[in-house]
Scaffold this motif. Sequence first.
Motif: not given
Length: 70
Positions: A22-46
């Motif tokens: 939801r954050l990625h699609i609706e709020e426009g967060y990038t995968k890199k931002e989400l990776a930092v936020l959730y302490n995961k890799t960009e690959k995992m977020i993708a």
Amino acid sequence: EFRNNRKTYNRLTKEDHKEIYRLHIEEGYTKKELAVLYNKTEKMIAKICRTQEQEKNNYLTYGNPVPSNC
């Protein structure tokens, strides 16, 4: 009792997956931002976003699919 109830892993719940998508699609967060936020890799977020997109498409296309145990 304490050892049985404590969280010993760092996995994301299904609700976390939905929130990431939801954050990625609706709020426009990038995968890199989400990776930092959730302490995961960009690959995992993708992977999470891709999986959520597939589940969404399957639900819209098939509604409630009937399992085929024939």
